[in-house]
Scaffold this motif. Structure first.
Motif, short mmCIF file in Angstrom:
data_model
loop_
_atom_site.label_atom_id
_atom_site.label_comp_id
_atom_site.label_asym_id
_atom_site.label_seq_id
_atom_site.Cartn_x
_atom_site.Cartn_y
_atom_site.Cartn_z
N ASP A 16 0.82 -1.21 0.00
CA ASP A 16 0.00 0.00 0.00
C ASP A 16 0.86 1.27 0.00
N ARG A 17 1.88 1.31 0.85
CA ARG A 17 2.71 2.52 0.98
C ARG A 17 3.60 2.71 -0.24
N PHE A 18 4.15 1.64 -0.77
CA PHE A 18 4.94 1.75 -1.99
C PHE A 18 4.07 2.23 -3.14
N ALA A 19 2.84 1.73 -3.20
CA ALA A 19 1.91 2.17 -4.25
C ALA A 19 1.55 3.64 -4.09
N ALA A 20 1.38 4.07 -2.86
CA ALA A 20 0.95 5.45 -2.61
C ALA A 20 2.07 6.46 -2.80
N HIS A 21 3.31 6.10 -2.38
CA HIS A 21 4.39 7.08 -2.33
C HIS A 21 5.59 6.74 -3.20
N TYR B 1 8.83 3.76 -3.96
CA TYR B 1 9.81 3.09 -3.10
C TYR B 1 10.66 4.09 -2.33
N ASP B 2 11.18 5.10 -3.01
CA ASP B 2 12.10 6.02 -2.35
C ASP B 2 11.43 6.82 -1.24
N ALA B 3 10.21 7.27 -1.48
CA ALA B 3 9.54 8.14 -0.50
C ALA B 3 8.92 7.37 0.66
N ALA B 4 8.54 6.12 0.43
CA ALA B 4 7.96 5.33 1.53
C ALA B 4 9.03 5.05 2.58
N THR B 5 8.65 5.13 3.84
CA THR B 5 9.60 4.90 4.92
C THR B 5 9.20 3.67 5.73
N MET B 6 10.19 3.09 6.37
CA MET B 6 9.92 1.95 7.24
C MET B 6 8.98 2.35 8.37
N ARG B 7 9.12 3.57 8.85
CA ARG B 7 8.26 4.05 9.94
C ARG B 7 6.80 4.14 9.47
N ASP B 8 6.60 4.65 8.27
CA ASP B 8 5.25 4.77 7.72
C ASP B 8 4.65 3.39 7.47
N ILE B 9 5.45 2.47 6.96
CA ILE B 9 4.97 1.10 6.72
C ILE B 9 4.60 0.45 8.04
N ALA B 10 5.44 0.62 9.05
CA ALA B 10 5.16 0.04 10.36
C ALA B 10 3.87 0.60 10.94
N ALA B 11 3.70 1.93 10.85
CA ALA B 11 2.48 2.55 11.38
C ALA B 11 1.25 2.05 10.64
N HIS B 12 1.36 1.90 9.34
CA HIS B 12 0.24 1.42 8.54
C HIS B 12 -0.12 -0.02 8.89
N ALA B 13 0.90 -0.79 9.26
CA ALA B 13 0.67 -2.19 9.64
C ALA B 13 0.26 -2.35 11.09
N GLY B 14 0.40 -1.28 11.88
CA GLY B 14 0.07 -1.35 13.31
C GLY B 14 1.11 -2.10 14.12
N VAL B 15 2.38 -2.02 13.70
CA VAL B 15 3.47 -2.70 14.41
C VAL B 15 4.60 -1.70 14.62
N SER B 16 5.62 -2.13 15.33
CA SER B 16 6.78 -1.28 15.57
C SER B 16 7.76 -1.38 14.41
N VAL B 17 8.57 -0.33 14.26
CA VAL B 17 9.62 -0.37 13.25
C VAL B 17 10.57 -1.52 13.54
N ALA B 18 10.81 -1.79 14.81
CA ALA B 18 11.71 -2.90 15.19
C ALA B 18 11.19 -4.24 14.67
N LEU B 19 9.86 -4.41 14.68
CA LEU B 19 9.31 -5.68 14.20
C LEU B 19 9.45 -5.78 12.68
N VAL B 20 9.29 -4.67 11.98
CA VAL B 20 9.51 -4.67 10.53
C VAL B 20 10.96 -5.06 10.23
N THR B 21 11.89 -4.47 10.97
CA THR B 21 13.30 -4.78 10.79
C THR B 21 13.59 -6.23 11.15
N HIS B 22 12.95 -6.73 12.19
CA HIS B 22 13.13 -8.13 12.61
C HIS B 22 12.74 -9.08 11.47
N HIS B 23 11.63 -8.79 10.81
CA HIS B 23 11.14 -9.69 9.76
C HIS B 23 11.89 -9.53 8.44
N PHE B 24 12.26 -8.29 8.11
CA PHE B 24 12.77 -8.05 6.75
C PHE B 24 14.15 -7.42 6.70
#
Length: 202
Positions: free
Chosen positions: A23-28, A30-53
């Protein structure tokens, strides 16, 4: 040792992260989308995004892999002629944004879609319901271009349809179907202009 419920929760979070990234890559982009925005959109922490990917690039790679798996599943389950529409209907905004970017990942994504379109053309031609082109490879590229184009202009289309992109796409489906089925020009003037039909042969 993690319990089954924790594992299930972990997998659910991973799926939410991928959905948010699409969703975030589509909206913004790749370059403009941030890990923080993706995490917020998913309802998780940035740390969990980093843990998985680990990285944003790895997350984008997983999004592309999700598209590839979807294509493979549809090709196994349906006629080849149905697959391009299915993938564009499901991932259209993401594909439009990613195909507009440079780089090997976007090149590979475009090549995969052209391959799907070519399979659709081969299937349709063999079945007799699709007219083969003088240039089947360019025909495949044209199908991808026409399929992606509405998603490139989704904001403009939404504004045209009273801020409802879904309504806009539904309305466009009719004239596009007419264009594919009946054509637009009633004579061969365009083919003549390309040199494919000569004046003498008319």
């Amino acid at each position: 040792m993690r319990t089954g419920s924790v594992v299930e929760s972990d997998l659910t979070a991973r799926a939410r992260i991928v959905a948010a990234a699409l969703d975030r890559f589509a909206a913004h982009g790749y370059d403009a989308a941030t890990m923080r925005d993706i995490a917020a959109h998913a309802g998780v922490s940035v740390a969990l995004v980093t843990h998985h990917f680990g990285t944003k690039q790895a997350l984008r790679d997983e999004c592309d892999a999700r598209v590839a798996r979807f294509i493979a599943e549809k090709q196994d389950a349906a006629a080849a002629s149905d697959v391009l529409g299915e993938v564009l209907g499901t991932f259209g905004p993401y594909l439009a944004r990613m195909l507009g970017a440079s780089g090997a990942a976007s090149d590979a994504l475009f090549a995969r879609l052209v391959e799907v379109a070519r399979a659709s053309i081969d299937d349709g031609s063999a079945s007799g319901w699709l007219r083969p082109s003088h240039d089947p490879e360019a025909q495949a590229v044209a199908l991808v271009l026409l399929g992606v184009a509405p998603f490139l202009l989704l904001d403009r289309l939404a504004a045209w349809a009273d801020d409802d992109a879904g309504v806009a796409l539904a309305r466009l489906a009719v004239p596009l179907a007419e264009l594919y089925t009946d054509g637009l020009i009633t004579d061969d003037r365009l083919l003549t202009a390309t040199g494919l039909v000569t004046e003498e042969a008319r």
